[in-house]
Design an enzyme around this catalytic site. Structure first.
Site, short mmCIF file in Angstrom:
data_model
loop_
_atom_site.label_atom_id
_atom_site.label_comp_id
_atom_site.label_asym_id
_atom_site.label_seq_id
_atom_site.Cartn_x
_atom_site.Cartn_y
_atom_site.Cartn_z
N THR A 29 -39.20 -12.53 -41.43
CA THR A 29 -40.26 -11.51 -41.67
C THR A 29 -40.29 -10.45 -40.54
O THR A 29 -39.94 -10.71 -39.50
CB THR A 29 -41.62 -11.95 -42.06
OG1 THR A 29 -42.21 -12.30 -40.79
CG2 THR A 29 -41.58 -13.11 -42.99
N VAL A 60 -41.43 -15.40 -37.66
CA VAL A 60 -42.74 -14.55 -37.76
C VAL A 60 -42.64 -13.79 -36.54
O VAL A 60 -42.62 -14.14 -35.46
CB VAL A 60 -44.00 -15.28 -38.05
CG1 VAL A 60 -45.18 -14.49 -37.79
CG2 VAL A 60 -43.98 -15.95 -39.49
N ILE A 88 -40.80 -17.93 -33.54
CA ILE A 88 -41.17 -16.78 -33.36
C ILE A 88 -40.40 -15.40 -32.62
O ILE A 88 -39.34 -15.59 -32.01
CB ILE A 88 -42.11 -16.84 -31.83
CG1 ILE A 88 -43.10 -18.20 -32.08
CG2 ILE A 88 -42.73 -15.65 -31.40
CD1 ILE A 88 -44.38 -17.84 -33.04
N LYS A 89 -40.46 -14.50 -33.43
CA LYS A 89 -39.73 -13.14 -33.23
C LYS A 89 -40.16 -12.36 -32.16
O LYS A 89 -41.42 -11.79 -32.18
CB LYS A 89 -39.73 -12.61 -34.55
CG LYS A 89 -38.53 -12.48 -35.47
CD LYS A 89 -38.51 -11.42 -36.51
CE LYS A 89 -37.16 -11.38 -37.10
NZ LYS A 89 -37.07 -10.10 -38.15
N ILE A 90 -39.32 -12.39 -31.02
CA ILE A 90 -39.52 -11.68 -29.92
C ILE A 90 -38.55 -10.27 -29.68
O ILE A 90 -37.34 -10.59 -29.90
CB ILE A 90 -39.55 -12.24 -28.73
CG1 ILE A 90 -40.50 -13.54 -28.86
CG2 ILE A 90 -40.04 -11.42 -27.61
CD1 ILE A 90 -42.07 -13.29 -28.40
#
Ligand code: E4P
Length: 220
Positions: A29, A60, A88-90
């Protein structure tokens, strides 16, 4: 190399559809994809997505732009969603690399996103990202050679034996899926529309219609 397909969507219904068909290996996402969903509580929406993913990787993205706040926001999201395979999207960046390192040191899988170059992918992988995401078509739009980036990144990951997989996002047509896989992308993340297009062909429609036409004449 196994070609993996992720769904690029924040839609619980689309995730449920694709997972129930057994055709995807994960979900990604981003904040824009969330903005297309009915307004609601972010964490509870993520928890519903996680429930549907049922062990599959779910990415996310954090939504602060300040690297100093990203780590605490990432930890908060990870704890509140409480899903082991939450990635975790960074976004890639200099300050972000230390956030990626701190999270991966705590065994929190990171999907480093918004990459447009080989050097960004390489640094993201070195910082400990579990996934490095190339924005395939946006990179092409900006004059980058996405296929070459994928090939080089795949070779780099292999040479250092890193626990890191390449994701190609920003997919606009079914050919992009095949080309990205054959250029070295372990995973392609595509919209529901692209996945539907991957399953259809004019020849299929014509063949099925022809069979049904012939049979209906014979059986009548
Ligand atoms: C991956 O999840 C990316 O956020 C996404 O594929 C970007 O695609 P776009 O270029 O269509 O916004």
């Amino acid at each position: 190399m196994i070609n993996k397909l992720f769904l690029d969507s924040a839609s619980i219904e689309e995730a449920n559809r694709c997972i129930s068909m057994g055709i995807i290996d994960g979900v990604t996402t981003n904040p824009s994809l969330f903005s297309k969903q009915p307004k609601g509580d972010f964490i509870s929406h993520c928890r519903k997505l996680a429930e549907v993913c049922n062990g599959l990787p779910l990415s996310v993205e954090i939504f602060s732009s300040d690297p100093d706040l990203m780590f605490s926001e990432a930890m908060k999201i990870y704890k509140e969603i409480d899903y082991t395979n939450l990635n975790i999207k960074i976004p890639i960046g200099v300050g972000e690399l230390s956030v990626i390192k701190k999270l991966s040191d705590r065994n929190i899988p990171v999907n480093c996103t918004c990459c447009f170059t080989y050097s960004q992918m390489l640094l993201a992988a070195r910082a400990g990202s579990r996934y490095v995401s190339l924005f395939y078509n946006r990179a092409l739009d900006s004059g980058e050679n996405s296929n070459e980036i994928l090939e080089n990144t795949n070779n780099y990951i292999k040479s250092l034996n890193l626990d890191c997989e390449i994701i190609s996002g920003s997919i606009r047509k079914t050919d992009d899926v095949i080309t990205a896989w054959s250029s070295g992308s372990h995973i392609v993340t595509a919209s529901m529309k692209i996945i539907e297009d991957m399953c259809t062909h004019q020849g299929t429609t014509e063949s099925v219609n022809g069979f049904l036409q012939d049979f209906s004449e014979w059986i009548s």
